[in-house]
Design an enzyme around this catalytic site. Structure first.
Site, mmCIF file in Angstrom:
data_model
loop_
_atom_site.group_PDB
_atom_site.id
_atom_site.type_symbol
_atom_site.label_atom_id
_atom_site.label_comp_id
_atom_site.label_asym_id
_atom_site.label_seq_id
_atom_site.Cartn_x
_atom_site.Cartn_y
_atom_site.Cartn_z
ATOM 1 N N CYS A 64 0.869 -1.178 0.000
ATOM 2 C CA CYS A 64 0.000 0.000 0.000
ATOM 3 C C CYS A 64 0.902 1.224 0.000
ATOM 4 C CB CYS A 64 -0.848 0.019 1.268
ATOM 5 S SG CYS A 64 -1.718 -1.474 1.553
ATOM 6 N N ARG A 102 0.933 2.446 -6.134
ATOM 7 C CA ARG A 102 1.275 1.330 -5.229
ATOM 8 C C ARG A 102 0.056 0.502 -4.847
ATOM 9 N NH1 ARG A 102 6.151 2.072 -2.476
ATOM 10 N NH2 ARG A 102 5.412 0.776 -0.772
ATOM 11 N N TRP A 135 -3.771 -1.504 -1.202
ATOM 12 C CA TRP A 135 -3.755 -2.691 -2.065
ATOM 13 C C TRP A 135 -4.138 -3.827 -1.127
ATOM 14 C CZ3 TRP A 135 -3.098 -3.889 -7.141
ATOM 15 C CH2 TRP A 135 -2.903 -5.241 -7.437
ATOM 16 N N ASN A 172 1.179 -0.124 5.963
ATOM 17 C CA ASN A 172 1.573 -0.836 4.748
ATOM 18 C C ASN A 172 2.298 -2.091 5.206
ATOM 19 O OD1 ASN A 172 2.652 -1.796 2.402
ATOM 20 N ND2 ASN A 172 4.230 -0.230 2.245
ATOM 21 N N GLY A 173 1.789 -3.266 4.799
ATOM 22 C CA GLY A 173 2.460 -4.525 5.155
ATOM 23 C C GLY A 173 1.427 -5.541 5.621
ATOM 24 N N GLU A 176 7.732 -19.999 -21.112
ATOM 25 C CA GLU A 176 7.624 -18.684 -20.468
ATOM 26 C C GLU A 176 8.738 -17.760 -20.939
ATOM 27 O OE1 GLU A 176 5.458 -17.092 -19.120
ATOM 28 O OE2 GLU A 176 6.485 -15.430 -18.161
ATOM 29 N N LYS A 209 8.012 -14.157 -22.760
ATOM 30 C CA LYS A 209 8.567 -12.876 -22.275
ATOM 31 C C LYS A 209 9.279 -12.140 -23.406
ATOM 32 C CE LYS A 209 7.076 -12.069 -18.497
ATOM 33 N NZ LYS A 209 6.033 -12.903 -18.894
ATOM 34 N N GLU A 240 6.732 -10.836 -26.076
ATOM 35 C CA GLU A 240 5.743 -9.795 -25.741
ATOM 36 C C GLU A 240 6.368 -8.436 -25.463
ATOM 37 O OE1 GLU A 240 3.490 -10.167 -22.129
ATOM 38 O OE2 GLU A 240 4.991 -11.419 -21.197
ATOM 39 N N HIS A 247 11.512 -33.582 -34.625
ATOM 40 C CA HIS A 247 10.280 -33.901 -35.386
ATOM 41 C C HIS A 247 9.839 -32.713 -36.227
ATOM 42 C CE1 HIS A 247 9.884 -37.666 -33.230
ATOM 43 N NE2 HIS A 247 10.208 -37.009 -32.132
ATOM 44 N N LYS A 282 -2.630 -5.015 -19.461
ATOM 45 C CA LYS A 282 -2.200 -5.723 -18.252
ATOM 46 C C LYS A 282 -3.171 -6.855 -17.918
ATOM 47 C CE LYS A 282 0.191 -6.894 -14.810
ATOM 48 N NZ LYS A 282 1.344 -7.765 -15.149
HETATM 49 C C1 AGP Z 1 2.252 -12.234 -19.230
HETATM 50 O O1 AGP Z 1 3.513 -11.557 -19.291
HETATM 51 C C2 AGP Z 1 1.213 -11.586 -20.106
HETATM 52 N N1 AGP Z 1 1.073 -10.222 -19.728
HETATM 53 C C3 AGP Z 1 -0.083 -12.374 -20.223
HETATM 54 O O2 AGP Z 1 0.236 -13.572 -20.914
HETATM 55 C C4 AGP Z 1 -0.778 -12.776 -18.907
HETATM 56 O O3 AGP Z 1 -0.018 -13.733 -18.228
HETATM 57 C C5 AGP Z 1 -2.141 -13.388 -19.285
HETATM 58 O O4 AGP Z 1 -2.906 -12.405 -19.930
HETATM 59 C C6 AGP Z 1 -2.897 -13.929 -18.062
HETATM 60 O O5 AGP Z 1 -3.135 -12.890 -17.176
HETATM 61 P P1 AGP Z 1 -3.738 -13.259 -15.732
HETATM 62 O O6 AGP Z 1 -2.687 -14.042 -14.994
HETATM 63 O O7 AGP Z 1 -3.999 -11.923 -15.074
HETATM 64 O O8 AGP Z 1 -4.979 -14.065 -15.925
#
Ligand code: AGP
Length: 611
Positions: free
Chosen positions: A6, A31, A79, A105-106, A484, A488, A491, A507, A606
């Protein structure tokens, strides 16, 4: 270790207006932003306004008082970690007589036992929060000296906290204390302030004092008094900070993504906090579902993107350690399948934001078939939490960057805990668990050390940034890690990167490899390294450059790879966690070197609330 869940702020001085506190709060809103509140003293009366929603909402409620000059005040943007975001749970919280007001906060780990004790002493509580025990503890110890009452109160607290306290009978002081969460004091003549980070203080000063854990500060117009929890006086000099607001929000890191990667050690602490007791895993929220898990010996997991990769790692974990069958689906696929869930069966929904449309729709579909939903998420009060039967919170603090980093690490830690718990109830394998638990408890420190390789990874990113293709490969736990790593890179640097099971290259995909198609090999010295070794040799024979991430006990890798990053050697099931910062930092530095903004990648949001 920083712990930003927070934002708190307090101001005292000659001409402090309500608007100055609100403005300071706006600087902290990044935050945490699900509720906000303010307490200020004017003519020895404590005025408190607080509500669910953003600071804007609070500002509207204070519209006709913004210009008032006050003696002192504190404010908070939340938060949520304990208790729904709503008006009652918003900070500040007060004592029985509404004379003491506290923002925090914590996480207070022992708040339940403190709350019970205080209720036995006659204290009345209004909220579900852990924070509310603090003003009542101060009330209990108050005999006219606020600083001493706060000192005695914090000695009873376990967990992490940064707090600011005002008292109606002491309009001339603010008291702050910190243990495990940041608290910074700003000084400029008779105007003084304290805050969770530098950002809100920059408005009136660049002279700040970073309080240390175990310190309490009393601010008045003329003095700054710092003492230890033992009451001894601490002499602390101020430092000059020349950060911009933007820098301050990122605590000096270039991007939120980098800051959030470096918060991973404290995120591991926050996930583990309160969940390991006497060497055993305690997931109180999950207890009602343990019997179903034992009887059904199965679990469906649904997720998207990075959360899906965490789900795949969980599948390997649970199936390797127990006889539970784990079936993982991408949410956007699950929704359109023929559902064959048994009524009462468990569906684990993993979603950092708790707002991903495909995952929410999948949850609703599963519920229609009688499934019980267990959610793993980071956002208290998110839609997923309201539709799940059980919620396991990550408590990792807000993740601002679009790229999931600390939330992925927090998810993995939570999933290790879930696996350990399942292992305990199914196999009663306490001592095998205890070794894993000991290692997990040491991870924050291991992470702190391994993050020191950031410069080496930055150097490799400079070397590899101009390639147009990457092939990430791994086996077993290394395969979802490869997925993963590839995600990264894709994206945030927009480079084509494929994550693939190493054994599958022959294959087809190996046809693509060559001098302009490097391979990022997830190759720890585990039981499958001999197989990974032959896959790497296959790739080398096609002249592909090899960048390998391995464990520091791997003697053979140096003859196989062109470039190597090593992490601490560990149990093979822990390598996905150890390697997370490596794949994240590599992608981050490549994107940064290419001049892209990793926090706001093109075409991405996001939380993907659209289908
Ligand atoms: C991850 O870096 C991406 N921003 C995206 O794949 C994300 O993981 C995906 O949209 C799922 O989001 P969520 O965990 O909030 O459901």
């Amino acid at each position: 270790m920083k712990y930003n869940v927070c934002g708190i702020v307090g101001l005292i001085g000659e001409q402090i207006r309500v608007s100055a506190l609100v403005e300071a709060l706006e600087k902290l809103e990044y935050r945490g932003y699900d509720s906000a509140g303010i307490a200020f003293l004017k003519d020895r009366k404590l005025n408190i306004t607080k509500s669910k929603g953003k600071v804007e909402n609070l500002k509207n409620q204070l519209q006709d008082r913004l210009n008032e000059v006050i003696e002192t005040g504190i404010a908070h943007t939340r938060w949520a970690t304990h208790g729904e975001p709503n008006d009652v749970n918003a900070h500040p919280h007060s004592d029985c007589f509404c004379k003491i007001s506290v923002v925090h906060n914590g996480i207070i780990e022992n708040f339940r036992s403190l709350k019970m004790r205080l209720q036995e002493l006659g204290h009345n509580f209004l909220s579900q929060t852990d924070t509310e025990v603090i003003p009542h503890l101060i009330e209990e110890h108050y005999n006219g000296d606020l600083l001493e009452a706060v000192r005695k109160a914090v000695l009873k607290l376990e967990g992490s906290y940064a707090i600011a306290v005002v008292h109606a009978d002491h309009p001339d002081i603010i008291v702050g204390a910190r243990k495990g969460s940041p608290l910074i004091v700003g000084v400029n003549g008779s105007t003084k302030g304290l805050a969770s980070d530098v950002t809100p203080l920059l408005k009136f000063t660049r002279e700040v004092v970073f309080l240390q854990d175990g310190e309490i500060v009393e601010l008045s117009r003329d003095t700054v008094k710092i003492i230890g929890f033992d009451g001894t006086i601490h002499e602390r000099n101020s430092v000059h900070v020349d950060w911009s607001y933007e820098d301050a929000q990122k605590s000096g890191y270039k991007h939120f993504m980098l800051k959030e990667i470096f918060e991973e050690p404290s995120c591991i602490v926050s996930v583990l906090t309160g969940r390991i007791k006497n060497g055993s895993v305690v997931l109180e929220e999950f207890e009602p579902f343990e019997k179903t898990l034992i009887d059904s010996k199965s679990m469906k997991v649904i997720a998207c993107g990075t959360s899906y990769h965490a789900a795949l790692i969980f599948k390997y974990l649970l199936e390797n350690k127990t006889n539970i069958t784990v079936d993982v689906d991408v949410s956007s696929e699950f929704r359109y399948k023929r559902i064959n869930l048994k009524p009462g069966s468990i569906v684990l929904a993993i979603s950092q934001s708790g707002e991903t449309a495909d995952t929410l729709e999948s949850v609703r579909l599963a519920k229609k078939h009688g499934a019980k939903i267990v959610a793993v998420t980071n956002v208290v009060g998110s839609t997923l939490t309201r539709e799940a039967d059980c919620v396991l919170y990550l408590n990792a603090g807000p993740e601002i960057s679009v790229a999931a980093t600390k939330s992925y690490v927090a998810q993995l830690v939570m999933l290790y805990l879930l696996m350990l718990r399942a292992n305990e109830i199914l196999n009663d394998s306490m001592e095998q668990n205890s070794e894993l638990i000991d290692r997990l408890m040491r991870f924050p420190e291991i992470f702190e050390n391994s993050l020191k390789f950031a410069d080496k990874i930055h150097e490799l990113a400079r070397k590899y940034k101009d390639y147009k293709h990457f092939m990430y490969i791994g086996r077993a736990y290394g395969y979802p890690t490869a997925l993963e790593g590839a995600l990264k890179l894709k994206e945030i640097s927009y480079i084509h990167a494929t994550g693939y099971p190493a054994g599958e290259l022959k294959h087809g995909p190996i046809a693509m490899l060559g001098p302009d198609f490097p391979v990022f090999a997830i190759a720890p010295n585990d039981s499958l390294f001999p197989k990974m070794k032959s896959n790497i040799i296959e790739c080398r024979s096609r002249k592909a450059r090899i960048l390998a991430v391995t464990s520091d006990d791997n003697q053979e890798i140096s003859e196989l790879a062109d470039d190597i990053i090593t992490v601490n050697s560990s149990r093979e099931e822990l390598y996905p966690l150890l390697m997370a910062p490596v794949i994240q930092l590599f992608a981050y530095f490549v994107a940064d070197e290419l001049g892209f903004d990793p926090d706001k990648p093109r075409n991405l949001a996001k939380s993907v609330t659209v289908e």
